[in-house]
Design a protein around this motif. Structure first.
Motif, PDB file in Angstrom:
ATOM      1  N   ASP A  66     -33.584 -10.838 -44.867  1.00  0.00           N
ATOM      2  CA  ASP A  66     -33.947 -12.088 -44.206  1.00  0.00           C
ATOM      3  C   ASP A  66     -32.772 -13.050 -44.161  1.00  0.00           C
ATOM      4  O   ASP A  66     -31.833 -12.975 -44.958  1.00  0.00           O
ATOM      5  CB  ASP A  66     -35.106 -12.766 -44.947  1.00  0.00           C
ATOM      6  N   PHE A  67     -32.861 -13.989 -43.222  1.00  0.00           N
ATOM      7  CA  PHE A  67     -32.043 -15.187 -43.270  1.00  0.00           C
ATOM      8  C   PHE A  67     -32.778 -16.228 -44.101  1.00  0.00           C
ATOM      9  O   PHE A  67     -34.024 -16.327 -44.054  1.00  0.00           O
ATOM     10  CB  PHE A  67     -31.828 -15.781 -41.869  1.00  0.00           C
ATOM     11  N   PHE A  80     -35.881 -18.242 -42.855  1.00  0.00           N
ATOM     12  CA  PHE A  80     -35.522 -18.856 -41.576  1.00  0.00           C
ATOM     13  C   PHE A  80     -35.358 -17.776 -40.517  1.00  0.00           C
ATOM     14  O   PHE A  80     -34.727 -16.749 -40.766  1.00  0.00           O
ATOM     15  CB  PHE A  80     -34.218 -19.649 -41.714  1.00  0.00           C
ATOM     16  N   ARG A  81     -35.963 -18.029 -39.374  1.00  0.00           N
ATOM     17  CA  ARG A  81     -35.778 -17.131 -38.230  1.00  0.00           C
ATOM     18  C   ARG A  81     -35.022 -17.893 -37.149  1.00  0.00           C
ATOM     19  O   ARG A  81     -35.401 -19.008 -36.757  1.00  0.00           O
ATOM     20  CB  ARG A  81     -37.126 -16.670 -37.677  1.00  0.00           C
ATOM     21  N   ILE A  82     -33.940 -17.294 -36.668  1.00  0.00           N
ATOM     22  CA  ILE A  82     -33.172 -17.900 -35.582  1.00  0.00           C
ATOM     23  C   ILE A  82     -33.901 -17.638 -34.266  1.00  0.00           C
ATOM     24  O   ILE A  82     -34.132 -16.489 -33.890  1.00  0.00           O
ATOM     25  CB  ILE A  82     -31.746 -17.311 -35.531  1.00  0.00           C
ATOM     26  N   ILE A  83     -34.279 -18.712 -33.597  1.00  0.00           N
ATOM     27  CA  ILE A  83     -34.846 -18.620 -32.242  1.00  0.00           C
ATOM     28  C   ILE A  83     -33.926 -19.440 -31.358  1.00  0.00           C
ATOM     29  O   ILE A  83     -34.003 -20.675 -31.322  1.00  0.00           O
ATOM     30  CB  ILE A  83     -36.298 -19.117 -32.193  1.00  0.00           C
ATOM     31  N   SER A  84     -33.040 -18.746 -30.673  1.00  0.00           N
ATOM     32  CA  SER A  84     -31.890 -19.374 -30.020  1.00  0.00           C
ATOM     33  C   SER A  84     -31.885 -19.068 -28.526  1.00  0.00           C
ATOM     34  O   SER A  84     -32.600 -18.177 -28.044  1.00  0.00           O
ATOM     35  CB  SER A  84     -30.603 -18.861 -30.681  1.00  0.00           C
ATOM     36  N   PRO A 130     -30.796  -8.886 -42.192  1.00  0.00           N
ATOM     37  CA  PRO A 130     -31.662  -9.437 -41.153  1.00  0.00           C
ATOM     38  C   PRO A 130     -31.483  -8.694 -39.827  1.00  0.00           C
ATOM     39  O   PRO A 130     -30.395  -8.199 -39.507  1.00  0.00           O
ATOM     40  CB  PRO A 130     -31.193 -10.891 -41.034  1.00  0.00           C
ATOM     41  N   LEU A 131     -32.556  -8.628 -39.069  1.00  0.00           N
ATOM     42  CA  LEU A 131     -32.534  -8.009 -37.740  1.00  0.00           C
ATOM     43  C   LEU A 131     -32.413  -9.115 -36.689  1.00  0.00           C
ATOM     44  O   LEU A 131     -33.145 -10.109 -36.743  1.00  0.00           O
ATOM     45  CB  LEU A 131     -33.808  -7.207 -37.510  1.00  0.00           C
TER      46      LEU A 131
END
Length: 583
Positions: free
Chosen positions: A10-11, A18-22, A227-228
């Motif tokens: 994970d991040f 935290f999940r990056i949604i960019s 993380p993926l």
């Protein structure tokens, strides 16, 4: 201080999952006065991060010139992102692809005859190091470790599609670290290239636009832990001259996004807002046939070229809301546009009559390339004297990329690289006639093995099998049109000719220039270079950002390379025309 860390699979951010949604948002494809608007709309769609490339060729147009101001003020863009509450993924290259001229690599690299781009060639490495030594220090305070918005930095870009020289990636990663980049580094590659493009000790990410579960599975197979992330989730595509306008069904794209987010992976939409490759900055592809890209980078993105939310924006917002908080604020409606009007171009300036104002001639035995002339973009006018009269065959070793052929000022034909044309027959009226070849750089190749893409005439010119020597080479970058001698338009014009007109604006707003009846050339508004027009399509309009306009009179200049439009009018409309879509 919000610092991104890798914690197992994970991040984490400040110790919390935290999940990056960019989403991709290239500052250099958007007028700086519109950066804040686009960033706000990114947050309102539910993004917590934006991604941007950095174009080396604009920031360092010459080895001894470095720019980080005005439309290239990257620190200011990063500060605006932070003010909007957005994190940033920074992708500084040096190679960026991005359907951008030369993939962002500056043309002056190609003045070195034997240089090997994207490699451990010492000449290339010296240039990269000198660039990063100027680019990175002003950005260090924007890293998350120092309280800034930049969470992570990419090493090169899709390197596995180009080479397996892992030592080069390692060199670039070490350079970033040496210059103070202490946030996580990552690479990105298409699934089939992960083995060639990944770097031990650096997070690998994947690029794809469909079959999300397969793409994520391939990434996990390559990288068993960590993380993926899909760094380029292709939700649209770019257009090329002579093709169709590519679109993707919003519902289908939203379902693919849902599938991806359901895996728990992080994502960067490519693109959230594409913007425009203004001026001459579009790139090209060459997979055995050269294909230049259009200037619009609309990309069928959630925000269209003018920054308006589309059906895809709202569909993605609904999907994101299933996985992350989405602001309750309403999404802004369409911004006002200029009222439609027709502009008559009343003055003209023939290109051949204005050459001293556009570039300084250089003599040589053989034609010089743009790179030898220290020229990035635009045209080169080559001139030689034809020694004999009568029918002749003109042969060129190479055409990069489109050559208009004139004899004594009269057009006799066109040779196009795209059509693999290198020879033309015509009749010379007299010995001593003047041959002119107006050669256009239609965009340096930005992807693959053909990136060593020198422009102009890189080779010999033969006349009936005998090399033609004694050339005058005049670079025409068209970066400053201030010296053109315009006069009221007279009779029919034989191109290339600049045409000028004015129109009044009460309150500046976005608009789109349409050029029905025109053939090929370029358009400027108030000196701002919008880009190329070409009847070949699919793109049939050029976006004019509102900040380019001013209350009162405004000037538009159209370069027409062929016979001028009889009515010499252009239209300003409220909507674009990006061409017919693919069936």
């Amino acid at each position: 201080m919000s610092v991104l860390q890798i914690d197992g699979d994970d991040f984490t951010l400040d110790g919390e999952p935290f999940r990056i949604i960019s989403g991709g948002l290239h500052y250099f494809r958007v007028h700086p006065d519109q950066w804040a608007d686009r960033l706000r709309k990114a947050r309102l769609m539910g993004l917590n991060t934006v991604e941007t490339y950095v174009p080396w060729n604009l920031h360092q147009p010459r080895p001894d010139v470095f720019r980080l101001d005005a439309e290239l003020d990257l620190p200011a863009f990063l500060d605006l992102a932070a003010a909007e509450g957005l994190h940033v993924l920074l992708r500084p290259g040096p190679y960026i692809c991005a359907e951008w001229e030369g993939g962002g690599l500056p043309s002056w690299l190609l003045a070195e005859p034997d240089i090997r781009l994207r490699s451990q060639d010492p000449a290339y490495l010296r240039a990269v190091e000198a660039y990063f030594e100027q680019l990175l220090p002003p950005l260090l305070d924007r890293l998350a470790t120092r309280g800034g918005p930049v969470l992570a930095v990419q090493v090169e870009n899709e390197f596995g599609a180009y080479s397996d020289e892992t030592t080069h990636l390692a060199h670039l990663a070490d350079l970033l670290r040496r210059l103070g980049v202490d946030v996580p580094l990552f690479t990105c590659d298409q699934p089939a290239d992960l083995a060639r493009g990944a770097l031990p000790g650096v997070l690998a990410t994947a690029n794809f636009g469909s079959r999300s579960r397969e793409g994520i599975a391939a990434l996990r197979a390559h990288q068993p832990t960590g993380p993926l992330m899909c760094t380029e989730f292709w939700i649209g595509w770019f257009d090329r001259w002579g093709g169709h306008h590519v679109v993707r069904d919003p519902a289908q794209a939203a379902q693919e996004l849902d599938d991806l987010l359901s895996t728990g992976a992080s994502v960067n939409l490519y693109m959230f807002h594409g913007g425009t490759s203004f001026g001459f900055t579009n790139g090209a592809n060459d997979k055995h046939t050269y294909r230049p890209t259009v200037g619009s980078y609309d990309y069928d993105a959630p925000l269209d070229e003018a920054g308006e939310p589309t059906a895809k924006y709202h569909a993605f917002r609904e999907v994101i809301a299933k996985y992350a908080p989405v602001p309750a604020e309403p999404v802004p409606g369409p911004a006002p546009k200029l009222p439609a009007t027709t502009v008559t171009l009343t003055d003209s300036a023939p290109l051949f009559a204005n050459l001293p104002a556009l570039g300084t001639a250089v003599t040589s035995e053989r034609p010089l390339t743009m790179e030898q002339l220290r020229q990035d973009f635009g045209y080169v006018l080559y001139k030689a004297i034809l020694p004999t009269a009568g029918p002749v065959l003109l042969e060129l070793d190479d055409v990069r990329d489109r050559a208009q052929v004139f004899v004594d000022g009269q057009p006799v034909g066109v040779l196009e690289r795209e059509s693999h044309e290198r020879a033309i027959a015509f009749t010379v009226p007299r010995a001593g006639s003047v041959l002119r070849l107006l050669v256009e750089n239609q965009g340096r190749v930005n992807y693959g093995q053909e990136m060593h893409d020198r422009k102009g005439l890189p080779g010999r010119v033969l006349l009936d099998g005998v090399e033609l020597t004694g050339w005058t080479n005049r670079p025409l970058p068209l970066s400053d049109l201030g010296g053109l001698a315009f006069a009221p338009t007279g009779g029919p014009a034989v191109g290339p000719v600049f045409h000028r007109g004015t129109f009044r604006v009460e309150e500046p707003a976005d608009t789109f220039v349409h050029l029905p009846g025109w053939t090929k050339g370029n358009v400027w508004v108030n000196g701002f270079h919008l880009g190329r027009h070409w009847s070949r399509g699919p793109q049939r309009s050029l976006y004019v950002p509102g900040p380019v306009l001013r209350p009162g009179p405004n000037e538009i200049v159209v370069l027409e390379l062929h016979a001028g439009h009889f009515a010499r009018t252009v239209e300003l409309r409220e909507q674009p025309d990006l061409g017919p879509t693919e069936e």
